[in-house]
Scaffold this motif. Structure first.
Motif, PDB file in Angstrom:
ATOM      1  N   GLY A  91      47.156  36.618  43.110  1.00 14.88           N
ATOM      2  CA  GLY A  91      47.398  35.504  42.206  1.00 14.88           C
ATOM      3  C   GLY A  91      47.033  35.786  40.764  1.00 14.88           C
ATOM      4  N   VAL A  92      47.097  34.731  39.969  1.00 17.63           N
ATOM      5  CA  VAL A  92      46.788  34.820  38.546  1.00 17.63           C
ATOM      6  C   VAL A  92      45.430  34.179  38.313  1.00 17.63           C
ATOM      7  N   TYR A  93      44.573  34.871  37.564  1.00 15.88           N
ATOM      8  CA  TYR A  93      43.226  34.410  37.285  1.00 15.88           C
ATOM      9  C   TYR A  93      43.017  34.264  35.783  1.00 15.88           C
ATOM     10  N   LEU A  94      42.106  33.391  35.423  1.00 12.02           N
ATOM     11  CA  LEU A  94      41.641  33.280  34.058  1.00 12.02           C
ATOM     12  C   LEU A  94      40.185  33.717  34.056  1.00 12.02           C
ATOM     13  N   LYS A  95      39.898  34.779  33.312  1.00 16.53           N
ATOM     14  CA  LYS A  95      38.530  35.283  33.200  1.00 16.53           C
ATOM     15  C   LYS A  95      37.972  34.790  31.869  1.00 16.53           C
ATOM     16  N   VAL A  96      36.859  34.078  31.922  1.00 21.32           N
ATOM     17  CA  VAL A  96      36.217  33.540  30.729  1.00 21.32           C
ATOM     18  C   VAL A  96      34.782  34.035  30.711  1.00 21.32           C
TER      19      VAL A  96
END
Length: 116
Positions: A91-96
């Motif tokens: 899947g697609v992740y957002l890393k912050v």
């Protein structure tokens, strides 16, 4: 936005504390301290940092001023967080995370959930 973070390691999550506190139970103070040292929450508005170049995949967010926090001294502060969109097999992740500062590294990963 709001964030509620807690440790997942068993050594940082003693099973001897209860919420709500039990009237007939004396929770060990050191266990509550351990829970508190490994948990953090806050709430604030957030926005893109317009002074930093941003794309659809990378940029910088500003969380703040913080309006609610489990650490009272953080109220009123603004947190700077770099972001990056990461595509993985599942899947697609957002890393912050915080920008490199030599002191700490904090990362939060959100996975995009698609209903279907």
């Amino acid at each position: 936005m709001s964030a509620n973070m807690a440790a997942t390691e068993p050594d940082s999550r003693p099973q001897t504390v209860f919420w709500p506190p039990r009237d007939n139970h004396s929770d060990p103070l050191l266990d509550w301290i351990l829970v508190g040292r490994h948990a953090f929450s806050y709430a604030s508005p957030f926005r893109l940092n317009e002074s930093v170049h941003a794309t659809m995949e990378t940029g910088q967010l500003l969380h703040g001023p913080i309006t609610v926090s489990s650490v009272p001294s953080m109220i009123g502060q603004t947190l700077v967080r770099d972001y990056r969109v990461v595509e993985m097999e599942d899947g697609v992740y957002l890393k912050v995370g915080n920008p490199p500062n030599g002191l700490t590294t904090n990362e939060i990963w959100w996975k995009r959930v698609v209903k279907g």
